[in-house]
Structure formats: C-alpha cells, structure tokens
Design a protein around this motif. Structure first.
Motif, PDB file in Angstrom:
ATOM      1  N   SER A  22       0.849  -1.188   0.000  1.00  0.00           N
ATOM      2  CA  SER A  22       0.000   0.000   0.000  1.00  0.00           C
ATOM      3  C   SER A  22       0.890   1.245   0.000  1.00  0.00           C
ATOM      4  N   GLY A 300      -6.484  -2.985   7.760  1.00  0.00           N
ATOM      5  CA  GLY A 300      -6.727  -3.993   8.779  1.00  0.00           C
ATOM      6  C   GLY A 300      -6.589  -5.422   8.291  1.00  0.00           C
ATOM      7  N   ARG A 323       0.505  -1.446   7.116  1.00  0.00           N
ATOM      8  CA  ARG A 323       1.311  -1.613   8.323  1.00  0.00           C
ATOM      9  C   ARG A 323       1.902  -3.014   8.452  1.00  0.00           C
TER      10      ARG A 323
HETATM   11  C1  FMN Z   1       3.282   5.504   7.579  1.00  0.00           C
HETATM   12  C2  FMN Z   1       2.060   5.562   6.691  1.00  0.00           C
HETATM   13  C3  FMN Z   1       2.077   6.352   5.541  1.00  0.00           C
HETATM   14  C4  FMN Z   1       0.965   6.376   4.678  1.00  0.00           C
HETATM   15  N1  FMN Z   1       1.024   7.087   3.512  1.00  0.00           N
HETATM   16  C5  FMN Z   1       0.040   6.952   2.578  1.00  0.00           C
HETATM   17  C6  FMN Z   1       0.193   7.473   1.250  1.00  0.00           C
HETATM   18  O1  FMN Z   1       1.240   8.006   0.872  1.00  0.00           O
HETATM   19  N2  FMN Z   1      -0.839   7.308   0.391  1.00  0.00           N
HETATM   20  C7  FMN Z   1      -1.999   6.637   0.735  1.00  0.00           C
HETATM   21  O2  FMN Z   1      -2.915   6.518  -0.080  1.00  0.00           O
HETATM   22  N3  FMN Z   1      -2.139   6.103   1.983  1.00  0.00           N
HETATM   23  C8  FMN Z   1      -1.146   6.211   2.880  1.00  0.00           C
HETATM   24  N4  FMN Z   1      -1.252   5.585   4.102  1.00  0.00           N
HETATM   25  C9  FMN Z   1      -2.402   4.680   4.343  1.00  0.00           C
HETATM   26  C10 FMN Z   1      -2.022   3.242   3.997  1.00  0.00           C
HETATM   27  O3  FMN Z   1      -1.678   3.101   2.627  1.00  0.00           O
HETATM   28  C11 FMN Z   1      -3.168   2.258   4.319  1.00  0.00           C
HETATM   29  O4  FMN Z   1      -4.277   2.620   3.539  1.00  0.00           O
HETATM   30  C12 FMN Z   1      -3.532   2.287   5.812  1.00  0.00           C
HETATM   31  O5  FMN Z   1      -2.372   2.176   6.616  1.00  0.00           O
HETATM   32  C13 FMN Z   1      -4.488   1.151   6.168  1.00  0.00           C
HETATM   33  O6  FMN Z   1      -3.960  -0.099   5.765  1.00  0.00           O
HETATM   34  P1  FMN Z   1      -3.234  -1.108   6.824  1.00  0.00           P
HETATM   35  O7  FMN Z   1      -4.249  -1.442   7.885  1.00  0.00           O
HETATM   36  O8  FMN Z   1      -2.859  -2.317   5.985  1.00  0.00           O
HETATM   37  O9  FMN Z   1      -2.053  -0.395   7.377  1.00  0.00           O
HETATM   38  C14 FMN Z   1      -0.188   5.611   5.003  1.00  0.00           C
HETATM   39  C15 FMN Z   1      -0.207   4.843   6.184  1.00  0.00           C
HETATM   40  C16 FMN Z   1       0.901   4.804   7.004  1.00  0.00           C
HETATM   41  C17 FMN Z   1       0.873   3.926   8.235  1.00  0.00           C
END
Ligand code: FMN
Length: 349
Positions: A22, A300, A323
């Motif tokens: 992501s 998630g 994450r």
């Molecule tokens: C450190 C960090 C940086 C992020 N930067 C972006 C980004 O550049 N573009 C975006 O669309 N989402 C960004 N997000 C959101 C993530 O891509 C993702 O949608 C969000 O963390 C939920 O997914 P997860 O539960 O797998 O972490 C970021 C999240 C984190 C934790």
C-alpha cells in the motif's frame, strides 16, 4: 489453490500475485528526489514477495507536496531518480506503481514526527490551494480557493507527471482521490463549497477529478493500467458516501480506469483510523459489483486467511497491505515457500 498467490491481469499487466504494498509516505526525499532510503525500503518489499510495489504519494508539483520530504515528479532529476528505483524493483521481481498526488489544503505541513501541523514562514511554508478557502482544521494551512486557471494548470500537471512516470518505466499509475488530498477535497461536500461548475452537485464536484483522470489516461499507453485510490466514504455526516462512490466508479470505468483501490476517510479533522479487520472490504465489494470494475481493498488485513476470504467472496481482486508490510517486509513469504527467493530458502520460512 490459493487465490492470493494466483496472478492478476489488469489491462496488459500481469501481477505475479494479489498482494501489493500500500502507498505509504516516507517523507525521506530531499527536493522530491528518491534516494538510498527509498531504494532500500521499496527494494525490501519487492524481495519480500509482493506482486506490486505501489510507491508513496508523489507530488505532481512543488506546491502539491504534503511536506518538504515528499517524493516529487515534476522535473528531470526526480524522473531519473525514480527510473533507478523502478529498475531496482523490476530486478527484484515486483511490478512498480506510483501514486500521483496533489495535497491541496493538506500541504505545507511538518513531517508527522515534528507534529504534522502547518509549516511556519521560517520553515519554508508555501501557499496551498483548495476547492474552497476552508482549512482542514485549526492547525493546518489556510488555503485559497482555486481559480479556473489554477484548475486547468493542475490538470496539465497531472498529465505531465504521468508522462514522466511512463518514461521512468512504471507499470501502473495511480491517482490519489482519497485521504483528504486535493482531488478528494473536490469530491466531498465538506471541503468543496464552490458555486461554479466545479462544485455543488455530484456532477460539479466530480468534474475536476474526472478531468485530471482523462488527461492522465490520454498520455498513458492504452495497455497500461490506471488505478484510482478512492475514499469510498468520508464516514461523517454530510460527507461523501459509498452510494456516490458506486456512481463515480461507473464514470471512472468509462474514463479508462482499470482498478479502484477502496479506502476511506481523511477529509475531516483527525479521526482515529478504523479498528478491526478489513474495514474497507464491504465498500470494495459494492464498488466492484455495482460499479462493474476491479477493486483493491486496504485496511486492517493482517493474515493470509483473511486475505483469501476477501478474494474468495468477491469483495476485491487485489489486497493492499500497509502496516503489516512496514513491520515485516517478508510478510508474503511466511508459509509460502513458492515465493521464497533461492538465497533465503535454507531459512525455511
Ligand atoms: C506511515 C504511513 C504512511 C501512509 N502514507 C500513505 C500514502 O502516501 N498514500 C496513501 O494513499 N495512503 C497512505 N497511508 C495509508 C495506507 O496506505 C493504508 O491505507 C492504511 O495504513 C491502512 O492499511 P493497513 O491497515 O494495511 O495499514 C499511510 C499509512 C501509514 C501507516
């Protein structure tokens, strides 16, 4: 047979599996240039076995950055640095995508580890545009409403950055219509209170994002996938809704978008990130079935069984992992020996 490990074909591109990194801002660029951090960070995730590495939010113009540390793609040096990053990712076995973004009113901010608030004038603050002169919240930059010329110039900047992305060798271009950045600011009635043709009803609020997408599609090769990351709901009263996302999905498909990566939130003042498992999968399912377009989902997802279930029940075609891959770049390899590169085989993941 694992669906997660099966290839996914999207408009001329075949991903080796359905796991994608992501997009996640690293804020480690200087002058928008990718450097050693980006090579190591993205290279590790490519070795780790994802089919697609989606780069972080990358600014289409200097004023479109969130922070001074954002990657950029508005000049030759940035294009060259990204070309090296793409070549590295390809050598390590992943397809490479780039998320093009303009931060709008969320721009000119400190990096999160310095507070994430508006930069002061002595910290190199810059003026930020938005659909309306409404700040995200009290601590963020005060924007000015964009003129029609500003909108036209920004559409052209999206197209120019997409052309650079093609030249740099990316396999996928994604436009960021989520998390409260400029194009999402136009979609949401909470941030777009314009009374011209770029505001008001659904047609008005979607006009500029659709123009940007059409301009980008026009410069991409016909057989190159164009993704959109969409906040399918603002999650607050009076905001953008899943019904509107379904309606927009049909227009995006007609405009040549190949996949919608379904996420949520970001327009309103800080909200906690939703807790729970696969919290955007229901929206992804609606967009996929009612919008008749491939979807990704994110949020998630922490284990492979959940991921298989999402794919098996037809909620999405691609799983974006944030994450989980930050804490463990080798998450895809665990228990899946067919993905393990030969030098790591003796480790018996
Ligand atoms: C450190 C960090 C940086 C992020 N930067 C972006 C980004 O550049 N573009 C975006 O669309 N989402 C960004 N997000 C959101 C993530 O891509 C993702 O949608 C969000 O963390 C939920 O997914 P997860 O539960 O797998 O972490 C970021 C999240 C984190 C934790």
């Amino acid at each position: 047979m694992s669906i997660l490990l099966s290839p996914l074909s999207v408009n001329g591109l075949t991903l080796s599996n359905r796991m994608a990194l992501s997009p996640m801002c690293q804020y480690k660029a200087v002058d928008g240039l990718a450097g050693a951090w980006h090579q190591a960070h993205y290279g590790a995730r490519a070795i780790g076995g994802v089919g697609l590495v989606m780069l972080e939010s990358t600014a289409i113009t200097a004023e479109g950055r969130i922070t001074h540390g954002c990657l950029g793609l508005w000049n030759d040096a940035q294009e060259q640095a990204l070309r090296a990053l793409v070549a590295n990712g390809h050598d390590l076995g992943a397809a490479m995508g780039i998320q093009l973004n303009h931060a709008g009113r969320k721009g000119s901010a400190q990096v999160p580890w310095h507070g994430g608030k508006a930069l002061g004038i002595n910290d190199g603050a810059w003026p930020v545009p938005a659909p309306s002169a409404l700040a995200q919240d009290g601590g963020m930059s005060q924007p000015t409403a964009m003129s029609r010329d500003d909108i036209e110039r920004t559409v052209a900047a999206y197209a120019a950055a997409a052309q650079r992305a093609v030249r740099a060798g990316f396999d996928v271009v994604e436009l960021h219509l989520a998390h409260g950045y400029l194009l999402h600011q136009f979609l949401s009635p909470l941030s777009n209170q314009r009374d011209d043709e770029f505001g008001g009803d659904f047609d008005g609020r979607t006009r500029f994002p659709l123009q940007a997408l059409q301009a980008v599609r026009a410069v991409l090769p016909a057989a190159m996938p164009l993704f959109v990351r969409l906040s399918c709901t603002d999650g607050v009263p009076g905001g953008w809704t899943v019904d509107e996302s379904v309606k927009l999905a049909r227009l995006l498909r007609a405009a040549g978008v190949d996949l919608i990566d379904c996420t949520s939130g970001g327009i309103a003042p800080p909200q906690p990130r939703p807790a729970g498992v696969a919290f955007n999968a229901d929206a992804a399912q609606r967009v996929r079935s009612e919008g008749d377009i491939a979807t990704g989902t994110v949020g998630g997802i922490t284990d492979a069984a959940q991921a298989e279930q999402i794919l098996a029940t037809g909620q999405a075609d691609l799983l974006l992992l944030g994450r989980a891959l930050l804490s463990d770049p080798f998450w895809p390899l665990r228990g899946r020996r067919e993905l393990v590169p030969s030098p790591y085989l003796r480790a018996q993941f």
